[in-house]
Write a protein that holds these residues in place. Structure first.
Motif, short mmCIF file in Angstrom:
data_model
loop_
_atom_site.label_atom_id
_atom_site.label_comp_id
_atom_site.label_asym_id
_atom_site.label_seq_id
_atom_site.Cartn_x
_atom_site.Cartn_y
_atom_site.Cartn_z
N VAL A 108 0.83 -1.20 0.00
CA VAL A 108 0.00 0.00 0.00
C VAL A 108 0.87 1.26 0.00
CG1 VAL A 108 -1.79 1.29 1.24
CG2 VAL A 108 -1.92 -1.20 1.10
N HIS A 109 1.99 1.21 0.71
CA HIS A 109 2.90 2.36 0.72
C HIS A 109 3.47 2.63 -0.66
CE1 HIS A 109 6.67 4.62 1.57
NE2 HIS A 109 5.88 5.23 2.43
N ALA A 110 3.68 1.57 -1.45
CA ALA A 110 4.18 1.74 -2.82
C ALA A 110 3.18 2.53 -3.66
CB ALA A 110 4.44 0.38 -3.46
N VAL A 111 1.88 2.29 -3.43
CA VAL A 111 0.85 3.06 -4.13
C VAL A 111 0.89 4.51 -3.68
CG1 VAL A 111 -1.62 3.30 -4.59
CG2 VAL A 111 -0.60 1.01 -4.32
N TYR A 112 0.94 4.72 -2.36
CA TYR A 112 1.00 6.08 -1.80
C TYR A 112 2.21 6.84 -2.33
CZ TYR A 112 2.41 9.66 1.53
OH TYR A 112 2.84 10.83 2.09
N LYS A 113 3.35 6.18 -2.35
CA LYS A 113 4.58 6.83 -2.80
C LYS A 113 4.47 7.27 -4.26
CE LYS A 113 9.61 6.16 -2.85
NZ LYS A 113 10.72 5.19 -2.55
N MET A 138 -7.33 3.48 -14.58
CA MET A 138 -7.66 4.14 -13.31
C MET A 138 -7.01 5.52 -13.21
SD MET A 138 -7.45 1.24 -10.32
CE MET A 138 -8.69 -0.04 -10.15
N ASP A 139 -7.81 6.50 -12.72
CA ASP A 139 -7.21 7.79 -12.40
C ASP A 139 -6.75 7.76 -10.94
OD1 ASP A 139 -9.52 7.98 -10.87
OD2 ASP A 139 -10.47 9.50 -12.14
N GLU A 140 -6.23 8.88 -10.45
CA GLU A 140 -5.66 8.92 -9.09
C GLU A 140 -6.70 8.56 -8.03
OE1 GLU A 140 -3.59 12.51 -8.22
OE2 GLU A 140 -2.26 12.36 -9.95
N ALA A 141 -7.92 9.08 -8.19
CA ALA A 141 -8.97 8.80 -7.19
C ALA A 141 -9.33 7.32 -7.16
CB ALA A 141 -10.20 9.65 -7.49
N ALA A 144 -6.55 5.35 -5.47
CA ALA A 144 -6.60 5.52 -4.02
C ALA A 144 -7.73 4.69 -3.41
CB ALA A 144 -6.78 7.00 -3.67
N ARG A 145 -8.91 4.72 -4.05
CA ARG A 145 -10.04 3.93 -3.55
C ARG A 145 -9.71 2.44 -3.55
NH1 ARG A 145 -13.21 7.40 -6.69
NH2 ARG A 145 -13.34 5.80 -8.31
N ALA A 146 -9.14 1.97 -4.66
CA ALA A 146 -8.84 0.55 -4.79
C ALA A 146 -7.83 0.11 -3.74
CB ALA A 146 -8.31 0.25 -6.19
#
Length: 213
Positions: A108-113, A138-141, A144-146
């Protein structure tokens, strides 16, 4: 060692070490071993030409065999290791492999980064590692949701429920929980191949996750 101390030790080991890649390459992972057993039984017991009733009972037998065998092996390990503190430490090391908080955090941190540096392409690739859906558009939103949806679901399956069952029944209960969870992920699908065969495993997974979730 009390159950609470055992669980804290298990979780601490998992947070610090996880399941090192070198060990995975050498001997895979306990969940992978469980998966091999499930796959072996499924190939022999899940017959496409059987009636739904026969498939259901074949799935029930498969589930009971997997849970019983893995729980039995874990019980033997506990009996052999629990008399000494070194044995209890080894038991905690084994149990730590069945918790997934470190791995979950890393994914999940990899997605956040990636999102924090506005690298949508990398974020799509990162979230694709933790969700089963198509991430290419997928866009940024949506990314993030996924990732948050996956975090919520996998926190229950990979952290909360395993720790809950470890607290109640030590390594045997933890191993049996992971066996049930793996059964659900492999055969608990509403497809023609698994609808009847995996029904018992899916319902059992719902039951053992009810309180932890």
């Amino acid at each position: 060692m009390s159950a609470a101390v055992f669980v804290l030790l298990v979780w601490s080991i998992e947070i610090c070490l996880g399941w090192p890649r070198a060990i995975f390459k050498a001997i895979a992972h306990p969940v992978v071993w469980i998966g091999w057993i499930i796959n072996w039984l499924e190939k022999r017991l899940n017959k496409a030409d059987d009636s739904d009733r026969h498939q259901y009972y074949a799935g029930l037998v498969t589930t009971l065999l997997v849970v019983g065998c893995t729980g039995g092996v874990a019980t033997i390990i506990t009996v052999l290791l629990s008399p000494s503190w070194i044995g209890q430490l080894i038991e905690a090391l084994i149990a730590s492999s069945l918790i997934a908080s470190r791995s979950l955090y890393q994914h999940v941190h990899a997605v956040y980064k990636s999102l924090s540096t506005q690298s949508v392409k990398e974020a799509r690739q990162a979230v694709g590692c933790i969700v089963g859906r198509n991430t290419s558009s997928m866009d940024e939103a949506a990314i993030a949701r996924a990732s948050l949806e996956s975090l919520a679901e996998n926190t229950s399956d990979g952290v909360t429920a395993p720790l809950f069952w470890a607290l109640l029944g030590g390594l045997p209960a933890l191993v049996m929980y992971k066996a049930i969870n793996t059964l659900d992920s492999m055969i608990g699908h509403k497809t023609p191949q698994y609808r009847a065969f995996g029904k018992f495993a899916a319902r059992l997974d719902d039951l053992v996750n009810l309180v932890p979730a």
